[in-house]
Design a protein around this motif. Structure first.
Motif, PDB file in Angstrom:
ATOM      1  N   GLN A 154      -8.921   8.012 -40.076  1.00 25.18           N
ATOM      2  CA  GLN A 154      -8.184   9.027 -40.830  1.00 25.18           C
ATOM      3  C   GLN A 154      -7.382   9.948 -39.920  1.00 25.18           C
ATOM      4  O   GLN A 154      -6.409  10.560 -40.357  1.00 25.18           O
ATOM      5  N   ALA A 155      -7.770  10.059 -38.664  1.00 26.84           N
ATOM      6  CA  ALA A 155      -6.987  10.844 -37.710  1.00 26.84           C
ATOM      7  C   ALA A 155      -5.618  10.221 -37.463  1.00 26.84           C
ATOM      8  O   ALA A 155      -4.680  10.912 -37.045  1.00 26.84           O
ATOM      9  N   LYS A 156      -5.485   8.911 -37.735  1.00 30.20           N
ATOM     10  CA  LYS A 156      -4.216   8.203 -37.548  1.00 30.20           C
ATOM     11  C   LYS A 156      -3.390   8.161 -38.832  1.00 30.20           C
ATOM     12  O   LYS A 156      -2.313   7.551 -38.856  1.00 30.20           O
ATOM     13  N   SER A 157      -3.884   8.775 -39.887  1.00 32.48           N
ATOM     14  CA  SER A 157      -3.205   8.693 -41.173  1.00 32.48           C
ATOM     15  C   SER A 157      -1.800   9.291 -41.102  1.00 32.48           C
ATOM     16  O   SER A 157      -1.559  10.288 -40.421  1.00 32.48           O
ATOM     17  N   ARG A 158      -0.892   8.709 -41.848  1.00 33.49           N
ATOM     18  CA  ARG A 158       0.480   9.222 -41.935  1.00 33.49           C
ATOM     19  C   ARG A 158       0.529  10.609 -42.551  1.00 33.49           C
ATOM     20  O   ARG A 158       1.517  11.345 -42.370  1.00 33.49           O
ATOM     21  N   ILE A 159      -0.525  10.975 -43.282  1.00 38.60           N
ATOM     22  CA  ILE A 159      -0.545  12.270 -43.960  1.00 38.60           C
ATOM     23  C   ILE A 159      -0.342  13.424 -42.982  1.00 38.60           C
ATOM     24  O   ILE A 159       0.313  14.419 -43.291  1.00 38.60           O
ATOM     25  N   TRP A 160      -0.896  13.288 -41.766  1.00 36.65           N
ATOM     26  CA  TRP A 160      -0.812  14.381 -40.790  1.00 36.65           C
ATOM     27  C   TRP A 160       0.612  14.623 -40.320  1.00 36.65           C
ATOM     28  O   TRP A 160       0.915  15.703 -39.782  1.00 36.65           O
ATOM     29  N   ASN A 161       1.494  13.650 -40.496  1.00 38.92           N
ATOM     30  CA  ASN A 161       2.878  13.791 -40.037  1.00 38.92           C
ATOM     31  C   ASN A 161       3.829  14.197 -41.158  1.00 38.92           C
ATOM     32  O   ASN A 161       5.043  14.244 -40.950  1.00 38.92           O
ATOM     33  N   GLU A 162       3.284  14.472 -42.344  1.00 44.17           N
ATOM     34  CA  GLU A 162       4.114  14.802 -43.494  1.00 44.17           C
ATOM     35  C   GLU A 162       3.953  16.259 -43.887  1.00 44.17           C
ATOM     36  O   GLU A 162       3.037  16.958 -43.432  1.00 44.17           O
ATOM     37  N   THR A 163       4.829  16.703 -44.761  1.00 42.90           N
ATOM     38  CA  THR A 163       4.848  18.123 -45.121  1.00 42.90           C
ATOM     39  C   THR A 163       4.138  18.439 -46.429  1.00 42.90           C
ATOM     40  O   THR A 163       3.764  19.583 -46.664  1.00 42.90           O
ATOM     41  N   TRP A 164       3.943  17.430 -47.292  1.00 38.41           N
ATOM     42  CA  TRP A 164       3.459  17.729 -48.634  1.00 38.41           C
ATOM     43  C   TRP A 164       2.028  18.264 -48.659  1.00 38.41           C
ATOM     44  O   TRP A 164       1.616  18.938 -49.607  1.00 38.41           O
ATOM     45  N   LEU A 165       1.235  17.986 -47.610  1.00 35.60           N
ATOM     46  CA  LEU A 165      -0.135  18.495 -47.561  1.00 35.60           C
ATOM     47  C   LEU A 165      -0.329  19.501 -46.423  1.00 35.60           C
ATOM     48  O   LEU A 165      -1.411  20.053 -46.261  1.00 35.60           O
ATOM     49  N   SER A 166       0.722  19.780 -45.659  1.00 32.40           N
ATOM     50  CA  SER A 166       0.574  20.513 -44.403  1.00 32.40           C
ATOM     51  C   SER A 166       0.061  21.942 -44.583  1.00 32.40           C
ATOM     52  O   SER A 166      -0.629  22.468 -43.712  1.00 32.40           O
ATOM     53  N   LYS A 167       0.367  22.587 -45.695  1.00 37.07           N
ATOM     54  CA  LYS A 167      -0.072  23.977 -45.856  1.00 37.07           C
ATOM     55  C   LYS A 167      -1.581  24.106 -46.075  1.00 37.07           C
ATOM     56  O   LYS A 167      -2.111  25.212 -46.067  1.00 37.07           O
ATOM     57  N   PHE A 168      -2.245  22.961 -46.246  1.00 37.73           N
ATOM     58  CA  PHE A 168      -3.699  22.991 -46.414  1.00 37.73           C
ATOM     59  C   PHE A 168      -4.438  22.634 -45.118  1.00 37.73           C
ATOM     60  O   PHE A 168      -5.671  22.687 -45.085  1.00 37.73           O
ATOM     61  N   PHE A 169      -3.709  22.263 -44.080  1.00 42.32           N
ATOM     62  CA  PHE A 169      -4.338  21.837 -42.829  1.00 42.32           C
ATOM     63  C   PHE A 169      -4.990  23.019 -42.102  1.00 42.32           C
ATOM     64  O   PHE A 169      -4.520  24.161 -42.174  1.00 42.32           O
ATOM     65  N   TYR A 170      -6.064  22.689 -41.390  1.00 40.63           N
ATOM     66  CA  TYR A 170      -6.699  23.597 -40.422  1.00 40.63           C
ATOM     67  C   TYR A 170      -7.167  24.912 -41.060  1.00 40.63           C
ATOM     68  O   TYR A 170      -7.073  25.974 -40.465  1.00 40.63           O
ATOM     69  N   LYS A 171      -7.652  24.801 -42.276  1.00 44.21           N
ATOM     70  CA  LYS A 171      -8.261  25.945 -42.961  1.00 44.21           C
ATOM     71  C   LYS A 171      -9.669  25.548 -43.390  1.00 44.21           C
ATOM     72  O   LYS A 171      -9.938  24.371 -43.626  1.00 44.21           O
ATOM     73  N   PRO A 172     -10.587  26.505 -43.534  1.00 45.93           N
ATOM     74  CA  PRO A 172     -11.987  26.158 -43.829  1.00 45.93           C
ATOM     75  C   PRO A 172     -12.257  25.966 -45.318  1.00 45.93           C
ATOM     76  O   PRO A 172     -11.391  26.161 -46.169  1.00 45.93           O
ATOM     77  N   CYS A 173     -13.490  25.555 -45.589  1.00 41.91           N
ATOM     78  CA  CYS A 173     -14.071  25.516 -46.942  1.00 41.91           C
ATOM     79  C   CYS A 173     -13.249  24.670 -47.914  1.00 41.91           C
ATOM     80  O   CYS A 173     -13.055  23.488 -47.699  1.00 41.91           O
ATOM     81  N   ASN A 174     -12.755  25.270 -49.004  1.00 35.27           N
ATOM     82  CA  ASN A 174     -12.085  24.504 -50.043  1.00 35.27           C
ATOM     83  C   ASN A 174     -10.829  23.807 -49.543  1.00 35.27           C
ATOM     84  O   ASN A 174     -10.490  22.716 -50.003  1.00 35.27           O
TER      85      ASN A 174
END
Length: 503
Positions: A154-174
């Motif tokens: 999952q560390a290699k997932s394309r999701i990490w290079n996209e913007t649609w989920l980026s505002k949820f990255f590197y935050k705790p809990c929910n």
């Protein structure tokens, strides 16, 4: 003297008319009695050869009725009681799978799995951690443990290079859970295609599908009736409204639900909004934007835990008018502390904003972290428990609340049949035979992230393809992931009404 014959004739005619009017209804009644005595018309309850048809569940009945309706003598309505063999009807289409990320124990997962099997779900992809990482012995249930291989994949997932989920990255809990769910949904898309599935649904283990509106109580029938050009189907969610503070088994003890905004007339929703909030920030205490099912197809991707999307096109989406997701949220008093224990944020108004997306979750976390147990119970009764019978009856009358008994009846019948206890015993036997074995090795070795079937998510060749697709389809892939959202508030209605006046 000449008028007497006319008077006699008139009297005779009146007598005959009165006799006819008397005999006619008696004759009709006798004819109806003969029809009924000879067999008459058939029962109005429709019969179906589909094994999941449960016509009697449209009406409330007691637990004693469940034994009769759901008992083993009623096969083939429930043909799985003997050894719980789900091979029956395995060729039925469409094939539906559910993906879930959970840390719940077997006591919650088993009723959830088997209920959905009964209403037509074929396969389950359970990404588990903690207590949930116990063996679940059932055909069609694939358990994926949180392993180093999965993390690396999952560390290699394309999701990490996209913007649609980026505002949820590197935050705790929910926020962290939301990203993890999206990554797991991505893996499940590949697994579902390999398994020959037609539809995929993301669901939490405190949610049940309620396939109202289908010809039969079956999610398979519900999705079979969806037009072929539809890509995704939205299920509005109903929220549990508990009437006691001592609930132990929500699926069999909770029958009252608050209906979604999408299933209510606006005047009913906003007219009862203040009393329906129950002193909380919103109409629902948690999310109100439902969940969705997606047709398995090329370029499918998650769009957060509540929606699906496509890298190559904007999906054709419809919303169901009657079917719903039943969300059993905060149904137990212990849910306050269990949610608190899963998050390490500080119990301050500022810090909880970076941990929780919804206002009620923030308030509940602060109370659970700072109050005594007595104070917590008092808060729980005030904000979660609906113990005012007069108010409940009013909201039921208006249609804001509704009673739904079908899941309760099904799960109670399954429990009384001994299904759950037999599965638990099988799991314990496996653990005792080889404590070092895991369900990942036995159930999903061929589908484990990192094997050939999952390399479509990572790898140099696929990454090159991904970059080309992204360059071609920024308009589609750029849509931001849809988080859990609260229902409309009174301000929304006031704004809409004002705009109408201005126009």
């Amino acid at each position: 003297m000449a008028s007497r014959p006319n008077s006699s004739f008139s009297s005779t005619s009146s007598f005959r008319l009165l006799l006819l009017l008397t005999l006619l209804p008696l004759t009709l009644a006798f004819f109806a009695f003969l029809l009924q005595w000879r067999g008459g018309p058939t029962d109005s309850v429709p019969f179906s050869s589909n094994p999941f048809h449960i016509p009697y569940l449209d009406h409330p009945f007691s637990a004693s009725d469940c034994v009769d309706v759901l008992g083993q003598s009623r096969t083939p309505v429930f043909p799985y009681f003997k050894d719980w063999n789900f091979g029956f009807g395995s060729d039925l289409r469409p094939k539906i799978c559910i993906v879930s990320t959970t840390s719940a124990g077997l006591e919650q997962i088993l009723p959830w799995v088997f209920y959905h099997k009964v209403i037509g779900v074929s396969d389950f992809f359970l990404f588990v951690e903690g207590k949930a990482a116990s063996p679940i012995v059932s055909k069609g249930v694939k358990v994926i443990n949180r392993t180093k291989d999965l993390d690396e994949q999952q560390a290699k997932s394309r999701i990490w290079n996209e913007t649609w989920l980026s505002k949820f990255f590197y935050k705790p809990c929910n926020y962290e859970l939301f990203v993890k769910q999206s990554l797991n949904m991505e893996v499940a898309i590949v697994m579902s295609r390999d398994a020959g599935m037609d539809w995929i649904i993301h669901l939490d283990t405190d949610e049940l599908i309620h396939p109202a509106g289908a010809r039969e109580y079956s999610v398979r029938q519900l999705l079979a009736d969806v037009p072929e050009d539809v890509d995704t189907v939205i299920f509005p969610n109903y929220e549990s409204s508990v009437e006691r503070d001592d609930i132990k088994e929500p699926f069999t003890e909770v029958s009252m639900f608050k209906k979604n905004y999408d299933h209510l007339p606006k005047y009913v929703y906003f007219g009862n909004y203040i009393v329906a909030t129950h002193g909380n920030p919103n109409y629902f205490i948690t999310y109100g934007n439902g969940k969705s099912a997606a047709r398995i197809q090329d370029h499918l991707r998650p769009n957060g835990a509540h929606r699906w999307h496509n890298y190559m096109k904007r999906p054709n989406e419809i919303k169901l008018d009657e079917a719903a997701i039943l969300h059993y949220t905060y149904t137990k008093f212990s849910d306050l502390t269990s949610r608190r224990d899963r998050c390490g944020c500080k119990p301050t108004k500022e810090d909880v904003k970076r941990c929780f997306m919804l206002e009620f979750d923030r308030s509940a976390f602060i109370i659970a972290s700072t109050a005594t147990e007595e104070e917590m119970l008092h808060w729980y009764r005030d904000h979660v428990v609906w113990n005012n019978e007069a108010l409940n009856l009013k909201l039921l009358k208006w249609g804001v609340f509704t009673r739904i008994y079908s899941p309760m009846a099904i799960i109670q019948g399954l429990r009384e049949s001994g299904v759950f206890s037999s599965v638990v015993q099988s799991a314990q036997a496996i653990l005792s035979q080889d404590k070092s074995s895991s369900v990942e090795n036995s159930n999903s070795s061929s589908n484990r992230p990192g094997t050939d079937s999952s390399r479509k998510i990572g790898g140099e060749e696929s990454q090159a393809t991904i970059r080309r697709i992204l360059e071609m389809n920024d308009n589609f892939s750029g849509d931001s992931a849809i988080p859990p959202l609260p229902p409309p508030v009174l301000d929304d209605f006031t704004l809409e009404y004002s705009e109408r006046l201005d126009s």
